[in-house]
Design a protein around this motif. Sequence first.
Motif, PDB file in Angstrom:
ATOM      1  N   LYS A 100      34.370  97.881  48.052  1.00 29.96           N
ATOM      2  CA  LYS A 100      34.337  99.329  47.921  1.00 29.96           C
ATOM      3  C   LYS A 100      35.013  99.752  46.626  1.00 29.96           C
ATOM      4  O   LYS A 100      35.857  99.048  46.089  1.00 29.96           O
ATOM      5  CB  LYS A 100      35.023  99.971  49.126  1.00 29.96           C
ATOM      6  N   ARG A 101      34.626 100.945  46.145  1.00 31.66           N
ATOM      7  CA  ARG A 101      35.012 101.366  44.800  1.00 31.66           C
ATOM      8  C   ARG A 101      36.512 101.280  44.544  1.00 31.66           C
ATOM      9  O   ARG A 101      36.942 100.712  43.541  1.00 31.66           O
ATOM     10  CB  ARG A 101      34.528 102.791  44.543  1.00 31.66           C
ATOM     11  N   GLN A 102      37.327 101.849  45.426  1.00 33.11           N
ATOM     12  CA  GLN A 102      38.770 101.876  45.184  1.00 33.11           C
ATOM     13  C   GLN A 102      39.344 100.470  45.105  1.00 33.11           C
ATOM     14  O   GLN A 102      40.190 100.174  44.255  1.00 33.11           O
ATOM     15  CB  GLN A 102      39.473 102.675  46.275  1.00 33.11           C
ATOM     16  N   LYS A 103      38.871  99.575  45.967  1.00 30.72           N
ATOM     17  CA  LYS A 103      39.372  98.209  45.971  1.00 30.72           C
ATOM     18  C   LYS A 103      38.876  97.432  44.751  1.00 30.72           C
ATOM     19  O   LYS A 103      39.618  96.620  44.185  1.00 30.72           O
ATOM     20  CB  LYS A 103      38.958  97.509  47.263  1.00 30.72           C
ATOM     21  N   THR A 104      37.639  97.691  44.344  1.00 33.61           N
ATOM     22  CA  THR A 104      37.124  97.042  43.137  1.00 33.61           C
ATOM     23  C   THR A 104      37.906  97.494  41.920  1.00 33.61           C
ATOM     24  O   THR A 104      38.243  96.693  41.035  1.00 33.61           O
ATOM     25  CB  THR A 104      35.631  97.342  42.970  1.00 33.61           C
ATOM     26  N   ASP A 105      38.211  98.787  41.837  1.00 30.68           N
ATOM     27  CA  ASP A 105      39.025  99.295  40.733  1.00 30.68           C
ATOM     28  C   ASP A 105      40.385  98.599  40.706  1.00 30.68           C
ATOM     29  O   ASP A 105      40.910  98.251  39.633  1.00 30.68           O
ATOM     30  CB  ASP A 105      39.230 100.803  40.873  1.00 30.68           C
ATOM     31  N   HIS A 120      34.125  88.771  35.694  1.00 30.38           N
ATOM     32  CA  HIS A 120      32.700  88.636  35.991  1.00 30.38           C
ATOM     33  C   HIS A 120      32.411  89.093  37.421  1.00 30.38           C
ATOM     34  O   HIS A 120      32.649  88.337  38.364  1.00 30.38           O
ATOM     35  CB  HIS A 120      32.263  87.173  35.839  1.00 30.38           C
ATOM     36  N   PRO A 121      31.899  90.311  37.615  1.00 30.15           N
ATOM     37  CA  PRO A 121      31.443  90.699  38.955  1.00 30.15           C
ATOM     38  C   PRO A 121      30.192  89.893  39.308  1.00 30.15           C
ATOM     39  O   PRO A 121      29.296  89.717  38.472  1.00 30.15           O
ATOM     40  CB  PRO A 121      31.121  92.193  38.810  1.00 30.15           C
ATOM     41  N   VAL A 122      30.136  89.385  40.544  1.00 28.88           N
ATOM     42  CA  VAL A 122      28.983  88.593  40.966  1.00 28.88           C
ATOM     43  C   VAL A 122      28.504  89.079  42.330  1.00 28.88           C
ATOM     44  O   VAL A 122      29.282  89.630  43.121  1.00 28.88           O
ATOM     45  CB  VAL A 122      29.330  87.086  41.050  1.00 28.88           C
ATOM     46  N   THR A 123      27.231  88.883  42.580  1.00 24.95           N
ATOM     47  CA  THR A 123      26.688  89.196  43.898  1.00 24.95           C
ATOM     48  C   THR A 123      26.431  87.890  44.646  1.00 24.95           C
ATOM     49  O   THR A 123      26.008  86.886  44.066  1.00 24.95           O
ATOM     50  CB  THR A 123      25.382  89.995  43.799  1.00 24.95           C
ATOM     51  N   THR A 124      26.710  87.930  45.935  1.00 25.40           N
ATOM     52  CA  THR A 124      26.469  86.811  46.836  1.00 25.40           C
ATOM     53  C   THR A 124      25.608  87.331  47.980  1.00 25.40           C
ATOM     54  O   THR A 124      25.265  88.512  48.034  1.00 25.40           O
ATOM     55  CB  THR A 124      27.783  86.243  47.381  1.00 25.40           C
ATOM     56  N   ARG A 125      25.274  86.478  48.907  1.00 21.43           N
ATOM     57  CA  ARG A 125      24.391  86.899  49.997  1.00 21.43           C
ATOM     58  C   ARG A 125      25.037  87.952  50.896  1.00 21.43           C
ATOM     59  O   ARG A 125      24.329  88.733  51.528  1.00 21.43           O
ATOM     60  CB  ARG A 125      23.980  85.671  50.819  1.00 21.43           C
ATOM     61  N   ARG A 126      26.342  87.974  50.967  1.00 18.80           N
ATOM     62  CA  ARG A 126      27.021  88.942  51.833  1.00 18.80           C
ATOM     63  C   ARG A 126      27.723  90.048  51.057  1.00 18.80           C
ATOM     64  O   ARG A 126      28.494  90.804  51.641  1.00 18.80           O
ATOM     65  CB  ARG A 126      28.033  88.212  52.728  1.00 18.80           C
ATOM     66  N   THR A 127      27.470  90.137  49.768  1.00 17.95           N
ATOM     67  CA  THR A 127      28.075  91.217  48.983  1.00 17.95           C
ATOM     68  C   THR A 127      27.538  92.549  49.483  1.00 17.95           C
ATOM     69  O   THR A 127      26.324  92.752  49.563  1.00 17.95           O
ATOM     70  CB  THR A 127      27.746  91.062  47.490  1.00 17.95           C
ATOM     71  N   GLN A 128      28.447  93.449  49.846  1.00 15.96           N
ATOM     72  CA  GLN A 128      28.050  94.739  50.411  1.00 15.96           C
ATOM     73  C   GLN A 128      27.989  95.838  49.365  1.00 15.96           C
ATOM     74  O   GLN A 128      27.359  96.874  49.580  1.00 15.96           O
ATOM     75  CB  GLN A 128      29.028  95.135  51.520  1.00 15.96           C
ATOM     76  N   ALA A 129      28.670  95.672  48.257  1.00 17.90           N
ATOM     77  CA  ALA A 129      28.662  96.682  47.195  1.00 17.90           C
ATOM     78  C   ALA A 129      28.253  95.986  45.905  1.00 17.90           C
ATOM     79  O   ALA A 129      29.057  95.300  45.295  1.00 17.90           O
ATOM     80  CB  ALA A 129      30.047  97.321  47.054  1.00 17.90           C
ATOM     81  N   ASP A 130      26.986  96.156  45.523  1.00 13.26           N
ATOM     82  CA  ASP A 130      26.484  95.419  44.365  1.00 13.26           C
ATOM     83  C   ASP A 130      26.387  96.281  43.121  1.00 13.26           C
ATOM     84  O   ASP A 130      25.739  95.911  42.144  1.00 13.26           O
ATOM     85  CB  ASP A 130      25.119  94.787  44.667  1.00 13.26           C
ATOM     86  N   GLY A 216      35.269  85.541  47.094  1.00 10.04           N
ATOM     87  CA  GLY A 216      34.029  85.960  47.734  1.00 10.04           C
ATOM     88  C   GLY A 216      34.059  87.370  48.288  1.00 10.04           C
ATOM     89  O   GLY A 216      35.048  88.100  48.149  1.00 10.04           O
ATOM     90  N   PRO A 217      32.990  87.774  48.947  1.00 15.62           N
ATOM     91  CA  PRO A 217      32.881  89.123  49.504  1.00 15.62           C
ATOM     92  C   PRO A 217      33.692  89.264  50.789  1.00 15.62           C
ATOM     93  O   PRO A 217      34.249  88.281  51.302  1.00 15.62           O
ATOM     94  CB  PRO A 217      31.383  89.251  49.777  1.00 15.62           C
ATOM     95  N   GLU A 218      33.722  90.484  51.314  1.00 19.12           N
ATOM     96  CA  GLU A 218      34.500  90.735  52.531  1.00 19.12           C
ATOM     97  C   GLU A 218      34.019  89.898  53.705  1.00 19.12           C
ATOM     98  O   GLU A 218      34.799  89.492  54.561  1.00 19.12           O
ATOM     99  CB  GLU A 218      34.431  92.225  52.869  1.00 19.12           C
ATOM    100  N   GLY A 219      32.718  89.590  53.760  1.00 22.52           N
ATOM    101  CA  GLY A 219      32.192  88.793  54.860  1.00 22.52           C
ATOM    102  C   GLY A 219      32.254  87.298  54.611  1.00 22.52           C
ATOM    103  O   GLY A 219      31.813  86.503  55.448  1.00 22.52           O
ATOM    104  N   GLY A 220      32.816  86.896  53.478  1.00 24.85           N
ATOM    105  CA  GLY A 220      32.911  85.482  53.161  1.00 24.85           C
ATOM    106  C   GLY A 220      31.588  84.917  52.646  1.00 24.85           C
ATOM    107  O   GLY A 220      30.567  85.608  52.574  1.00 24.85           O
TER     108      GLY A 220
END
Length: 266
Positions: A100-105, A120-130, A216-220
Amino acid sequence: MTARRSAAKAKGMSTDPRLFLDSPFAAAARLALSREDTHYVLNVMRRGEGDGVRLFNGRDGEWTARIADAHRKGAVLELVARTRAQTSVPDLWLLFAPVKRQKTDLIVEKATELGVREIHPVTTRRTQADRSKPERFHLIAKEAAEQTERLDLPVIAPIERLERLLEGWDPARLLYYCDEAGDDGGEPWGGDTGRAGPMLDVLRADPAGPAALLIGPEGGFTPEERTRLRQLDFVRAVSLGPRILRAETAVIAALALWQAARGDWA
Protein backbone atom coordinates in the motif's frame (compact mmCIF):
# COMPACT_ATOMS: atom_id res chain seq x y z
CA MET A 1 13.09 25.48 15.54
CA THR A 2 12.17 22.55 13.30
CA ALA A 3 12.74 18.95 14.42
CA ARG A 4 15.28 18.55 11.60
CA ARG A 5 17.23 21.63 12.70
CA SER A 6 17.16 20.78 16.43
CA ALA A 7 18.39 17.22 15.75
CA ALA A 8 21.33 18.57 13.75
CA LYS A 9 22.18 21.06 16.49
CA ALA A 10 22.11 18.31 19.14
CA LYS A 11 24.66 16.31 17.11
CA GLY A 12 26.97 19.29 16.71
CA MET A 13 26.32 19.49 12.97
CA SER A 14 25.73 22.56 10.85
CA THR A 15 22.15 23.76 11.04
CA ASP A 16 22.32 25.33 7.57
CA PRO A 17 19.60 23.92 5.29
CA ARG A 18 20.86 21.02 3.16
CA LEU A 19 19.57 20.49 -0.38
CA PHE A 20 20.10 18.18 -3.34
CA LEU A 21 20.44 20.07 -6.64
CA ASP A 22 20.99 18.21 -9.89
CA SER A 23 23.34 20.83 -11.36
CA PRO A 24 27.12 21.06 -11.88
CA PHE A 25 28.96 22.74 -9.00
CA ALA A 26 31.80 25.26 -9.26
CA ALA A 27 32.98 28.12 -7.09
CA ALA A 28 30.93 31.32 -7.59
CA ALA A 29 28.33 29.51 -9.72
CA ARG A 30 24.79 30.78 -9.24
CA LEU A 31 21.97 28.24 -9.02
CA ALA A 32 18.24 28.87 -8.92
CA LEU A 33 16.07 26.92 -6.47
CA SER A 34 12.76 25.32 -7.32
CA ARG A 35 9.60 26.76 -5.80
CA GLU A 36 9.48 23.88 -3.29
CA ASP A 37 13.09 24.32 -2.17
CA THR A 38 12.63 28.10 -2.02
CA HIS A 39 9.65 27.64 0.30
CA TYR A 40 11.63 25.28 2.51
CA VAL A 41 14.68 27.53 2.81
CA LEU A 42 12.92 30.89 3.15
CA ASN A 43 9.69 30.02 4.96
CA VAL A 44 10.31 26.77 6.85
CA MET A 45 13.96 27.36 7.80
CA ARG A 46 13.48 31.17 7.87
CA ARG A 47 16.66 32.02 6.00
CA GLY A 48 17.34 35.19 4.03
CA GLU A 49 19.94 36.82 1.80
CA GLY A 50 23.49 36.17 2.96
CA ASP A 51 22.60 33.05 4.96
CA GLY A 52 24.32 29.73 4.31
CA VAL A 53 23.00 26.60 2.60
CA ARG A 54 24.69 23.24 2.06
CA LEU A 55 24.36 21.57 -1.33
CA PHE A 56 25.12 18.18 -2.90
CA ASN A 57 24.44 16.77 -6.36
CA GLY A 58 25.66 13.17 -6.13
CA ARG A 59 28.82 13.93 -8.14
CA ASP A 60 30.80 16.86 -6.76
CA GLY A 61 30.71 16.30 -3.00
CA GLU A 62 29.11 18.75 -0.60
CA TRP A 63 29.41 22.52 -0.99
CA THR A 64 28.58 25.57 1.03
CA ALA A 65 26.60 28.32 -0.65
CA ARG A 66 25.00 31.58 0.34
CA ILE A 67 21.60 32.96 -0.55
CA ALA A 68 22.36 35.65 -3.13
CA ASP A 69 18.75 36.59 -3.92
CA ALA A 70 15.68 35.77 -1.86
CA HIS A 71 12.35 36.11 -3.63
CA ARG A 72 9.11 34.33 -2.86
CA LYS A 73 8.91 32.78 -6.34
CA GLY A 74 12.49 31.53 -6.41
CA ALA A 75 15.72 32.05 -4.52
CA VAL A 76 19.20 32.06 -6.08
CA LEU A 77 22.27 30.56 -4.40
CA GLU A 78 25.93 31.35 -5.00
CA LEU A 79 28.36 28.50 -4.39
CA VAL A 80 31.30 29.24 -2.10
CA ALA A 81 33.52 26.16 -1.59
CA ARG A 82 33.51 22.38 -1.39
CA THR A 83 33.54 21.05 2.17
CA ARG A 84 33.27 17.27 1.62
CA ALA A 85 34.64 15.06 -1.13
CA GLN A 86 32.22 12.80 -2.97
CA THR A 87 31.73 9.35 -1.47
CA SER A 88 29.42 6.51 -2.48
CA VAL A 89 27.25 4.11 -0.53
CA PRO A 90 27.94 0.34 -0.63
CA ASP A 91 26.93 -1.50 -3.81
CA LEU A 92 23.63 -2.80 -2.47
CA TRP A 93 20.31 -3.01 -4.32
CA LEU A 94 16.85 -3.46 -2.85
CA LEU A 95 14.20 -5.45 -4.71
CA PHE A 96 10.74 -5.25 -3.16
CA ALA A 97 7.14 -5.91 -4.12
CA PRO A 98 5.14 -2.68 -3.69
CA VAL A 99 2.47 -2.70 -0.99
CA LYS A 100 0.00 0.00 0.00
CA ARG A 101 1.07 3.55 -0.77
CA GLN A 102 2.03 4.69 2.74
CA LYS A 103 4.05 1.55 3.41
CA THR A 104 5.75 1.69 0.01
CA ASP A 105 6.71 5.31 0.67
CA LEU A 106 8.19 4.21 4.00
CA ILE A 107 10.24 1.49 2.27
CA VAL A 108 11.73 4.00 -0.19
CA GLU A 109 12.50 6.46 2.61
CA LYS A 110 14.19 3.92 4.88
CA ALA A 111 16.10 2.28 2.03
CA THR A 112 17.57 5.69 1.22
CA GLU A 113 18.44 6.37 4.85
CA LEU A 114 20.05 2.94 5.19
CA GLY A 115 22.34 3.43 2.20
CA VAL A 116 20.82 1.46 -0.69
CA ARG A 117 22.40 2.31 -4.06
CA GLU A 118 19.50 1.17 -6.28
CA ILE A 119 15.81 0.56 -5.55
CA HIS A 120 13.96 -1.87 -7.81
CA PRO A 121 10.18 -2.30 -7.37
CA VAL A 122 9.16 -5.72 -8.69
CA THR A 123 5.90 -7.53 -9.27
CA THR A 124 5.35 -11.13 -8.20
CA ARG A 125 2.35 -13.41 -8.51
CA ARG A 126 0.92 -12.20 -5.20
CA THR A 127 1.82 -8.52 -5.49
CA GLN A 128 -1.34 -6.62 -4.61
CA ALA A 129 -0.17 -3.10 -5.49
CA ASP A 130 1.61 -3.02 -8.83
CA ARG A 131 1.64 0.73 -9.32
CA SER A 132 4.99 2.45 -8.98
CA LYS A 133 5.53 6.19 -9.35
CA PRO A 134 9.25 6.93 -9.86
CA GLU A 135 8.68 10.69 -9.60
CA ARG A 136 7.13 10.34 -6.16
CA PHE A 137 9.82 7.89 -5.06
CA HIS A 138 12.51 10.33 -6.25
CA LEU A 139 11.04 13.12 -4.10
CA ILE A 140 10.90 10.84 -1.05
CA ALA A 141 14.50 9.72 -1.63
CA LYS A 142 15.64 13.33 -2.11
CA GLU A 143 14.20 14.43 1.22
CA ALA A 144 15.62 11.38 3.01
CA ALA A 145 19.11 11.94 1.56
CA GLU A 146 19.03 15.62 2.53
CA GLN A 147 18.26 14.73 6.13
CA THR A 148 20.79 11.92 6.56
CA GLU A 149 24.01 13.55 5.27
CA ARG A 150 24.06 11.15 2.32
CA LEU A 151 25.96 12.59 -0.68
CA ASP A 152 23.92 10.95 -3.43
CA LEU A 153 20.44 9.69 -4.25
CA PRO A 154 19.59 6.07 -4.96
CA VAL A 155 18.71 5.05 -8.48
CA ILE A 156 14.95 4.45 -8.70
CA ALA A 157 14.30 1.79 -11.33
CA PRO A 158 10.96 1.41 -13.14
CA ILE A 159 8.77 -1.40 -11.87
CA GLU A 160 9.51 -4.76 -13.51
CA ARG A 161 8.37 -8.33 -13.20
CA LEU A 162 10.70 -10.31 -10.93
CA GLU A 163 11.09 -13.12 -13.48
CA ARG A 164 12.23 -10.68 -16.16
CA LEU A 165 14.73 -8.99 -13.85
CA LEU A 166 16.22 -12.35 -12.87
CA GLU A 167 16.67 -13.36 -16.52
CA GLY A 168 19.27 -10.64 -17.06
CA TRP A 169 20.86 -10.87 -13.61
CA ASP A 170 24.63 -10.58 -13.20
CA PRO A 171 25.56 -13.69 -11.18
CA ALA A 172 28.42 -11.78 -9.55
CA ARG A 173 25.79 -9.88 -7.55
CA LEU A 174 24.51 -12.20 -4.81
CA LEU A 175 20.78 -11.95 -4.19
CA TYR A 176 19.68 -12.50 -0.59
CA TYR A 177 16.09 -13.62 -0.70
CA CYS A 178 14.15 -13.28 2.55
CA ASP A 179 12.24 -16.57 2.74
CA GLU A 180 9.73 -16.84 5.57
CA ALA A 181 8.41 -20.30 4.61
CA GLY A 182 9.43 -23.93 4.74
CA ASP A 183 8.73 -26.69 2.24
CA ASP A 184 5.84 -28.53 3.95
CA GLY A 185 2.57 -27.00 2.76
CA GLY A 186 0.63 -28.97 5.39
CA GLU A 187 2.38 -27.31 8.33
CA PRO A 188 2.06 -23.74 9.66
CA TRP A 189 4.56 -21.44 7.86
CA GLY A 190 5.65 -24.46 5.80
CA GLY A 191 7.06 -26.40 8.74
CA ASP A 192 10.74 -26.73 9.58
CA THR A 193 11.88 -28.55 6.44
CA GLY A 194 13.48 -26.24 3.90
CA ARG A 195 13.85 -23.33 6.29
CA ALA A 196 16.39 -20.72 5.26
CA GLY A 197 19.45 -20.07 7.40
CA PRO A 198 19.75 -17.03 9.70
CA MET A 199 20.68 -14.03 7.58
CA LEU A 200 23.78 -13.06 9.54
CA ASP A 201 25.18 -16.61 9.29
CA VAL A 202 24.59 -16.71 5.53
CA LEU A 203 26.15 -13.27 5.02
CA ARG A 204 29.27 -14.18 6.97
CA ALA A 205 29.77 -17.32 4.89
CA ASP A 206 29.82 -15.39 1.60
CA PRO A 207 32.65 -13.26 0.18
CA ALA A 208 32.25 -9.49 0.08
CA GLY A 209 30.97 -8.00 -3.16
CA PRO A 210 27.97 -6.45 -4.88
CA ALA A 211 24.70 -7.65 -3.40
CA ALA A 212 20.93 -7.26 -3.48
CA LEU A 213 18.10 -7.97 -1.06
CA LEU A 214 14.71 -9.32 -2.15
CA ILE A 215 11.60 -8.74 -0.03
CA GLY A 216 8.37 -10.36 -1.20
CA PRO A 217 4.75 -9.21 -1.16
CA GLU A 218 2.39 -9.28 1.80
CA GLY A 219 1.12 -12.72 0.77
CA GLY A 220 4.61 -14.14 0.38
CA PHE A 221 6.04 -15.95 -2.62
CA THR A 222 4.22 -18.84 -4.27
CA PRO A 223 5.72 -22.34 -3.98
CA GLU A 224 6.70 -22.10 -7.66
CA GLU A 225 8.51 -18.80 -7.09
CA ARG A 226 10.31 -20.21 -4.05
CA THR A 227 11.45 -23.22 -6.05
CA ARG A 228 12.66 -21.04 -8.92
CA LEU A 229 14.60 -18.70 -6.62
CA ARG A 230 16.30 -21.55 -4.78
CA GLN A 231 17.45 -23.09 -8.06
CA LEU A 232 19.50 -20.01 -9.00
CA ASP A 233 23.18 -20.20 -8.08
CA PHE A 234 23.41 -16.51 -7.18
CA VAL A 235 20.44 -16.60 -4.78
CA ARG A 236 20.81 -17.12 -1.04
CA ALA A 237 17.66 -17.87 0.96
CA VAL A 238 17.83 -16.19 4.36
CA SER A 239 15.63 -15.99 7.44
CA LEU A 240 14.81 -12.94 9.55
CA GLY A 241 13.74 -15.00 12.55
CA PRO A 242 10.75 -16.91 13.90
CA ARG A 243 8.13 -14.19 13.35
CA ILE A 244 6.35 -13.24 10.14
CA LEU A 245 7.27 -9.62 9.48
CA ARG A 246 5.39 -7.01 7.51
CA ALA A 247 7.09 -6.12 4.25
CA GLU A 248 8.25 -2.70 5.45
CA THR A 249 9.59 -4.19 8.70
CA ALA A 250 11.43 -6.91 6.81
CA VAL A 251 13.09 -4.31 4.56
CA ILE A 252 14.41 -2.34 7.53
CA ALA A 253 15.58 -5.47 9.39
CA ALA A 254 17.32 -7.00 6.36
CA LEU A 255 19.06 -3.75 5.40
CA ALA A 256 20.28 -3.22 8.96
CA LEU A 257 21.71 -6.76 9.11
CA TRP A 258 23.47 -6.39 5.75
CA GLN A 259 24.95 -3.00 6.66
CA ALA A 260 26.19 -4.37 9.98
CA ALA A 261 27.81 -7.44 8.40
CA ARG A 262 28.90 -6.19 4.97
CA GLY A 263 28.24 -2.48 4.60
CA ASP A 264 29.49 0.78 6.01
CA TRP A 265 28.34 -0.05 9.54
CA ALA A 266 30.91 -2.84 9.77
